[in-house]
Enzyme design. Structure first.
Site, short mmCIF file in Angstrom:
data_model
loop_
_atom_site.label_atom_id
_atom_site.label_comp_id
_atom_site.label_asym_id
_atom_site.label_seq_id
_atom_site.Cartn_x
_atom_site.Cartn_y
_atom_site.Cartn_z
CG ASP A 119 42.27 41.56 36.30
OD1 ASP A 119 43.22 40.77 36.32
OD2 ASP A 119 41.51 41.69 35.32
CE1 TYR A 121 44.70 46.43 29.11
CE2 TYR A 121 45.77 48.53 29.58
CZ TYR A 121 45.06 47.71 28.72
OH TYR A 121 44.68 48.18 27.48
CG HIS A 126 45.39 42.51 26.75
ND1 HIS A 126 44.29 42.07 26.05
CD2 HIS A 126 44.90 43.21 27.82
CE1 HIS A 126 43.18 42.47 26.65
NE2 HIS A 126 43.52 43.16 27.73
NE ARG A 135 44.56 54.83 23.60
CZ ARG A 135 44.42 53.80 24.45
NH1 ARG A 135 43.28 53.62 25.08
NH2 ARG A 135 45.44 52.98 24.66
CD GLU A 192 40.15 40.92 30.37
OE1 GLU A 192 40.03 41.93 29.66
OE2 GLU A 192 40.50 40.95 31.57
CD GLU A 194 43.07 38.43 33.84
OE1 GLU A 194 43.54 38.63 34.98
OE2 GLU A 194 42.21 39.14 33.31
CG ASP A 224 38.49 39.77 34.80
OD1 ASP A 224 37.57 39.68 35.61
OD2 ASP A 224 38.94 40.86 34.39
NE ARG A 228 36.62 42.41 26.34
CZ ARG A 228 37.68 42.48 27.13
NH1 ARG A 228 37.85 43.53 27.91
NH2 ARG A 228 38.55 41.49 27.17
CD GLN A 231 36.24 46.61 29.70
OE1 GLN A 231 35.95 45.51 29.23
NE2 GLN A 231 37.48 46.95 29.95
CE1 TYR A 235 38.18 53.53 29.05
CE2 TYR A 235 36.14 53.22 27.85
CZ TYR A 235 37.45 53.64 27.88
OH TYR A 235 38.03 54.17 26.76
CE LYS A 244 37.62 43.93 32.46
NZ LYS A 244 38.46 42.94 31.78
CB THR A 248 36.59 36.80 38.55
OG1 THR A 248 36.35 38.16 38.15
CG2 THR A 248 38.01 36.41 38.22
CB THR A 335 44.11 39.86 28.88
OG1 THR A 335 42.83 40.21 29.38
CG2 THR A 335 43.96 38.91 27.70
CD GLU A 349 44.13 40.88 23.15
OE1 GLU A 349 45.32 41.07 22.83
OE2 GLU A 349 43.79 40.29 24.20
#
Length: 402
Positions: A119, A121, A126, A135, A192, A194, A224, A228, A231, A235, A244, A248, A335, A349
């Site tokens: 998968d 990114y 996104h 961040r 997600e 996709e 997907d 969260r 994750q 991660y 994840k 899927t 995504t 989002e």
């Protein structure tokens, strides 16, 4: 050639002879592969057994498309041309019509055996949204993002076909204000939206970016599912894992790349210039419109056309280290999100991490998925003569944790 053929489909039917997506199906004791035309499926094994199609025996006794996909582009093109003729020319009606099965009378299965799952990114919108959420005050994109297609290796064994129930996953969670992690069902379950690409012809090493069409058989819709809270805790530093890998979902129809010729498009300008192995002489982007429905309410329409990294670049990067591509490899775009809130392909989002819940048509509001919620992603792309190419849908319903 008429898009309707002798089946008398509407000219704008998204599953006319201009599309012909492949599938795997079951009906009582009958199990095999097929191709969709309108609201029916042509039984490919029966067509090959009767000499109507010559695929080198690739459809006989096969419950998935892997053997046919491995035959390579010349075989795919030859069979597609023959299927178009069979379903268009009236002289074939008597031979073909008895081999058509109503979709409502069959059970659609996973169309191919998934060899590996990767998968990516690859949507700048996104990645920017998540960067701002996670961040705040810093650069939303990490330094490597515009130099290579970022991705992770997923779990092939938990890829399921549309309609399969999605159990709420368990795992470790730790909120920023908690002193220690706890274990339990995810409380921030997400989606997600996709598009996935399916490798047909294998390689014995790197695939050049302009050799994409020689190896990729077709495309599917992908959801997907993402926990969260799991994750966010796990991660660091290696990336997605249990948040994840639980499920899927993919659509049951594999749309051949040849059906998407009219949807080919240039991707966005890439600055800084990418390294030579990621530079393409052809356009390998696609104009695909997605739609996300949450319990029947349309909450988003993500545009695939704006994806920063194309599927050809993704495949080139995935194999540039010497890894080979295998028949049945599935790799997903990551995504798909556009610049507006109603173009985002994930609920983290769309609701800005739960701070801006969405109101559904039944009057309820949602931030993340509740038990019993159903999410359906659909997709279409431009086809010849103004018609659309249908991808069908990928749908799943969340079940209570066991």
């Amino acid at each position: 050639m008429s898009a309707a053929g002798w089946l008398e489909l509407a000219h704008d039917d998204p599953f006319g002879v201009h599309n012909l997506p492949y599938c795997a199906f079951g009906q009582e004791r009958l199990r095999g592969t097929g191709v969709r035309i309108g609201d029916r499926i042509l039984n490919l094994a029966a067509a090959e057994e009767r000499g109507l199609v010559d695929a080198g025996g690739a459809f006989l006794g096969q419950g998935t498309l892997n053997r046919f996909m491995s035959a390579g582009r010349p075989a795919w093109a030859r069979v597609r041309e023959r299927l178009t003729e069979l379903l268009s020319a009236g002289r074939h009606r008597d031979a073909v019509e008895p081999l058509l099965l109503p979709i409502a009378q069959v059970r659609l299965g996973l169309p191919f055996e998934v060899a590996d799952y990767v998968d990516f990114y690859s949507s700048q919108e996104h990645a920017t949204n998540l960067g701002r959420l996670f961040r705040p005050g810093g650069e939303p994109l990490l330094p490597n993002w515009k130099h290579l297609p970022v991705g992770y290796h997923g779990r092939a064994g938990t890829v399921v076909v549309s309609g399969t129930y999605i159990p709420r996953p368990h795992g470790q969670r730790k909120a920023p204000d908690e002193a220690a992690p706890t274990f339990g069902p995810s409380q921030r379950l997400d989606i997600e939206a996709e598009v996935g690409f399916v490798v047909g012809a294998p390689s014995d090493g790197p695939v050049a970016v302009d050799d994409f069409r020689a190896h990729v058989f077709g495309a599917v819709l992908v959801n997907d599912w993402s926990a969260r809270d799991l994750q966010a805790w796990e991660y660091q530093p290696l990336g997605p894992f249990l948040g994840k890998s639980f499920r899927t979902s993919i659509s049951p129809w594999v749309v051949p790349l040849d059906a998407l010729d009219a949807a080919r498009a240039a991707g966005p300008a890439q600055e800084p210039e990418v390294l030579p192995y990621l530079r393409a002489a052809e356009h390998h982007g696609y104009d695909i419109d997605l739609e996300v429905r949450w319990n029947g309410t349309v909450v988003s329409r993500p545009p695939f056309a704006g994806l920063y990294w194309t599927p050809a670049q993704q495949l080139a990067h995935m194999t540039v280290n010497g890894a080979w591509a295998r028949t049945g490899d599935l790799y997903a775009s990551g995504t798909v999100s556009g610049p507006d809130p109603d173009q985002t392909g994930s609920f983290i989002e769309r609701t800005w991490n739960g701070a801006r819940p969405v109101r559904l048509d039944d009057g309820t509001t949602r931030a993340f998925l509740l038990d019993g919620d159903t999410v359906t992603i659909t997709g279409t792309a431009p086809g010849p003569d103004g018609v659309r190419v249908g991808f069908g849908e990928v749908t799943g319903t969340i079940t209570k944790p066991e």
